[in-house]
Write an enzyme that holds these catalytic residues in place. Sequence first.
Site, PDB file in Angstrom:
ATOM      1  N   ILE A 131       0.901  -1.154   0.000  1.00 41.55           N
ATOM      2  CA  ILE A 131       0.000   0.000   0.000  1.00 41.55           C
ATOM      3  C   ILE A 131       0.940   1.204   0.000  1.00 41.55           C
ATOM      4  CG2 ILE A 131      -1.747   1.309   1.257  1.00 41.55           C
ATOM      5  CD1 ILE A 131      -2.744  -1.289   2.457  1.00 41.55           C
ATOM      6  N   PRO A 132       1.072   1.906  -1.139  1.00 39.71           N
ATOM      7  CA  PRO A 132       2.208   2.817  -1.335  1.00 39.71           C
ATOM      8  C   PRO A 132       2.062   4.191  -0.686  1.00 39.71           C
ATOM      9  CG  PRO A 132       0.845   2.783  -3.305  1.00 39.71           C
ATOM     10  CD  PRO A 132       0.243   1.775  -2.349  1.00 39.71           C
ATOM     11  N   CYS A 133       2.080   4.227   0.631  1.00 33.63           N
ATOM     12  CA  CYS A 133       1.960   5.507   1.325  1.00 33.63           C
ATOM     13  C   CYS A 133       3.183   6.399   1.083  1.00 33.63           C
ATOM     14  CB  CYS A 133       1.734   5.289   2.817  1.00 33.63           C
ATOM     15  SG  CYS A 133       2.993   4.288   3.634  1.00 33.63           S
ATOM     16  N   HIS A 134       4.291   5.817   0.616  1.00 32.69           N
ATOM     17  CA  HIS A 134       5.478   6.632   0.343  1.00 32.69           C
ATOM     18  C   HIS A 134       5.286   7.547  -0.862  1.00 32.69           C
ATOM     19  CE1 HIS A 134       5.909   2.942  -2.100  1.00 32.69           C
ATOM     20  NE2 HIS A 134       6.523   3.710  -2.978  1.00 32.69           N
TER      21      HIS A 134
END
Length: 298
Positions: A256-259
């Site tokens: 889950i690409p929160c970056h």
Amino acid sequence: MPCLPALPPFPPEAADARGYRRVADAIVWLMRHAERQPTLAELAAALSVSESLLQREFTRLAGVSPKRFLQHLTVTAAKASLSGPGALLDHAYALGLSGGGRLYDHFVTLEAMTPGEYRDGGAGLALAWGVHDTAFGAALVAQSPRGVCLVHFLADGEAPGALLGQRWPKAAVRHDAAATAAVAARLFRPLAEPGAAPLALRVQGSNFQVQVWRALLALPYGALASYGQLAAAIGRPGAARAVGGAVGANPVACLIPCHRVIRAEGALSGYRWGAERKAGLIGLEAAHCLAGEVPDHA
């Protein structure tokens, strides 16, 4: 477009552990010295290793050369201007985020744990976990039969068992690095890569948090969005601060690409696993994308 080169599997016995740690050190060093564009010779000297070994190891384990990675650390800064306030919202509509048939459902599914499972501390839940060396540090991966529930970069001295016990004190937990190796090998790759098997995520969070995490899954590999854009994409344009809290609570790093979420003015802002790691992840994705190595809709 050609796919990314295949990464080596993560062996249960970490034969590549020293190499991954060296690449992780190289990434941190390059980020700290990116402004002056150091040479491979300078990097190798800083790590006390030969240039040829470092070039070969970095390219094999990170998927790009040190030079290409360094080039796109500066490209990332320019790219951080984003592409207009409606960019993510338009993309979300294109994916059908607010309705059925979301494109990302073809390569990843996200399911929330029930309130009962949360309340009962994971009673009846079976979890397998493993710690894997990566180019961005040691990553704890935990999964249930219904999906990946945790990817967490470990800080020095952080105990995996204690971390899992805090989250799921009543779950049946077993160490099985072989079972989680395939997930670890996909952490830094496009989930929509051709030929990749669908990936299931099973997360613990509020309805609002899960809504934000679904929106994050709509962000393509290498894309960036602001907190305000993400809030607009879920129909909550005034909730950028709350969205930021949900982004920070993401339990599944990279998948889950929160970056990929930054401030509207281009600043990277915080990251629960460290600002340097966030910059490195964005830079690595930019390097792959600008080299034309990422498939469409990744």
